[in-house]
Design an enzyme around this catalytic site. Structure first.
Site, PDB file in Angstrom:
ATOM      1  N   HIS A 136       0.868  -1.187   0.000  1.00 26.63           N
ATOM      2  CA  HIS A 136       0.000   0.000   0.000  1.00 26.63           C
ATOM      3  C   HIS A 136       0.900   1.231   0.000  1.00 26.63           C
ATOM      4  O   HIS A 136       0.864   2.062   0.894  1.00 26.63           O
ATOM      5  CB  HIS A 136      -0.920  -0.023   1.225  1.00 26.63           C
ATOM      6  N   GLU A 181      -4.342  -0.436  -5.146  1.00 24.11           N
ATOM      7  CA  GLU A 181      -4.402   0.665  -6.115  1.00 24.11           C
ATOM      8  C   GLU A 181      -3.100   0.864  -6.902  1.00 24.11           C
ATOM      9  O   GLU A 181      -2.476   1.931  -6.874  1.00 24.11           O
ATOM     10  CB  GLU A 181      -4.792   1.966  -5.407  1.00 24.11           C
ATOM     11  N   TYR A 307     -14.938   5.521  -4.884  1.00 24.34           N
ATOM     12  CA  TYR A 307     -15.341   6.693  -4.118  1.00 24.34           C
ATOM     13  C   TYR A 307     -16.275   7.610  -4.870  1.00 24.34           C
ATOM     14  O   TYR A 307     -17.266   8.092  -4.331  1.00 24.34           O
ATOM     15  CB  TYR A 307     -14.095   7.467  -3.663  1.00 24.34           C
ATOM     16  N   GLU A 365     -12.749  -0.852  -0.593  1.00 23.27           N
ATOM     17  CA  GLU A 365     -12.742   0.487   0.030  1.00 23.27           C
ATOM     18  C   GLU A 365     -13.940   1.290  -0.472  1.00 23.27           C
ATOM     19  O   GLU A 365     -14.179   1.319  -1.687  1.00 23.27           O
ATOM     20  CB  GLU A 365     -11.490   1.300  -0.320  1.00 23.27           C
TER      21      GLU A 365
END
Ligand code: GCO
Length: 459
Positions: A136, A181, A307, A365
């Site tokens: 990450h 990501e 998101y 997420e």
């Protein structure tokens, strides 16, 4: 419909009125090591590129670093207790590569390995499945100084790290992600320079895109070799519908470029076995014989971080001539300016289902930043986050009803934490963290999520 908890407080808590998810649906929460662990120089941990980047003038708001963060390295037992009281099925954490391999390769750090052993065992004792993410964004400085993601050698270094960690934990941690990501790592770290290592270069971005993908493929092989049969392996991508901020040719081209690098570059080769033609042309002979077969190593699950819809503009300062801008109207946004629109998640899931072979999808997420804080009584009420979660969970339920194989949801984040270039200025947690005292205060969204899980567990 008001939940019991919200009704008692007179809060608007539109908790979902029916049980929308099956009994096997995985309810989780997500964090990442650099954002919560702290103990940056403790017990042999080596420096990461975020430790270096955060100290560069002007890179991170207020010069905030992850030196202490949420002090999770010392407080992990209390944090696991909060997870158990929440009723989580799973907890998604990331492993700090420089904590277990201070030089990125070679000598392993026993104290670092012991920490993750303790974390995994504590989670299992609490009845929570540990879902481990290998990377990450906190690359060891020692490897960055040897070329980092621009060097093809990193694929071997990453595979060795993966083999070490799977060999140590995969007897108990049965779910693994290679990257969180990779698309954001390549683009924000090498094209815009907003994230570590802070590079703004066309060549560096193209090299990073391919070497991160190659590292993923080699790590899948390494985990399969070191882990027991049946270990579930995947990747986590941050995918968002990309729209031109204005209806003209230049903005349309910008949206295509962002879509290519943000949504396709780090998923197509993994799930389709090839790059989009436009990107393959740019990558040229960086892609060597056998690379695409390695990158397309079969996966067991796919992690979607989502998101908001994103809006593209031409950007002459960007190496690829494209950038992102705020939503072009005044519809509701979160504290980081991201539009609140659950239909964006539904559209993104529909694109995944249509474009890629069938894989179990987990929302790894989803969450929102709002300017939370304790009231006079010391409670933290966050009705906006409850409304956000209700809207997006409703979108997840609708996508499942439409046939998408979504098997779980991990809220971002369990607790307020270090929001990268924004430092500690933005709060995404369902648990409030007082960074002065390190006290944790469950917000009303924690109670909402707890009640939602309970409702689905009791059926
Ligand atoms: C990301 C990262 C998280 C962020 C979260 C809020 O998606 O950018 O995985 O580390 O903190 O998404 O921006």
């Amino acid at each position: 419909m008001l939940s019991r908890v919200a009704a008692a407080r007179g809060e608007r808590s539109p908790i979902m009125s029916t049980v929308r998810f099956g009994p096997d649906f995985v309810w989780g929460a997500a964090t990442s090591c650099y954002q919560i662990e702290g103990a940056a120089t403790e017990d042999g941990r080596g420096p990461s590129i975020w430790d270096r980047f955060a100290r560069l003038p002007g890179k991170v708001l207020n010069g905030d670093t992850g030196d202490v963060a949420c002090d999770h390295y010392h407080r992990y037992r209390d944090d696991v207790r909060l997870m158990r009281e929440l009723g989580l099925d799973a907890y998604r954490f990331s492993i700090a590569w420089p904590r277990v391999l201070p030089e990125g390769r070679g000598r392993a750090n026993a104290a670092g390995l012991d920490f993750y052993d303790r974390l995994v065992d504590t989670l299992l004792e609490a009845g929570i499945a540990p879902w481990a993410c290998l990377h990450h964004w906190d690359l060891p400085v020692a490897l960055s100084d040897r070329g980092g993601w621009e060097s093809r050698d990193i694929a071997g270094w990453f595979a060795d790290y993966a083999h070490l960690m799977a060999g140590r934990l995969a007897d108990r941690a049965r779910h693994w992600f290679t990257f969180n990501e990779p698309n954001v790592l390549a683009w924000l770290g090498h094209a815009t320079g907003v994230h570590a290592p802070g590079i703004r270069s066309r060549d560096a971005t193209l090299a990073a895109v391919h070497h991160i993908n190659l590292s993923h493929g080699k790590a899948v092989e390494a985990i399969r070799d070191a882990a027991p049969a049946g270990t579930q392996i995947g990747v986590i991508a941050s995918l968002q519908p990309i729209h031109p901020a204005r209806e003209d040719e230049a903005h349309a081209r910008a949206a295509e470029t962002i879509d290519l690098f943000w949504n396709l570059a780090m998923v197509d080769p993994l799930l389709l076995g090839h790059y989009p033609d436009a990107l393959a042309a740019m990558l040229g002979d960086r892609v060597q014989s056998g690379d695409l077969e390695t990158i397309a190593a079969p996966l067991d699950l796919f992690g979607l971080n989502h998101y908001c819809r994103q809006y593209a503009v031409p950007d002459p300062d960007n190496p690829f001539g494209a950038g992102l801008t705020a939503p072009p109207d005044d519809r509701p946004v979160t504290d980081v300016g991201w539009r609140i629109d659950g239909s964006g998640l539904a559209d993104q899931v529909a694109r995944i289902v249509e474009r890629y072979p069938k894989l179990p999808i987990y929302i790894t997420e989803n969450g929102a930043a709002f300017p939370d804080g304790p009231d006079a009584a010391g409670a933290v009420h966050d009705p906006d986050r409850i409304a956000f979660l209700d809207e997006y969970l409703d979108a997840v339920a609708r996508a499942r009803d439409a046939g998408a194989d979504i098997r779980g949801y991990f809220v971002w984040s369990l607790m307020d934490n270090y929001e990268w270039e924004l430092g500690y200025s933005k709060r995404f947690g369902i648990v409030y963290v007082d960074y002065r005292t390190q006290d944790r205060i469950p917000k009303s969204s924690y109670r909402f999520y707890q009640e939602l899980i309970d409702r689905h567990r009791s059926g």
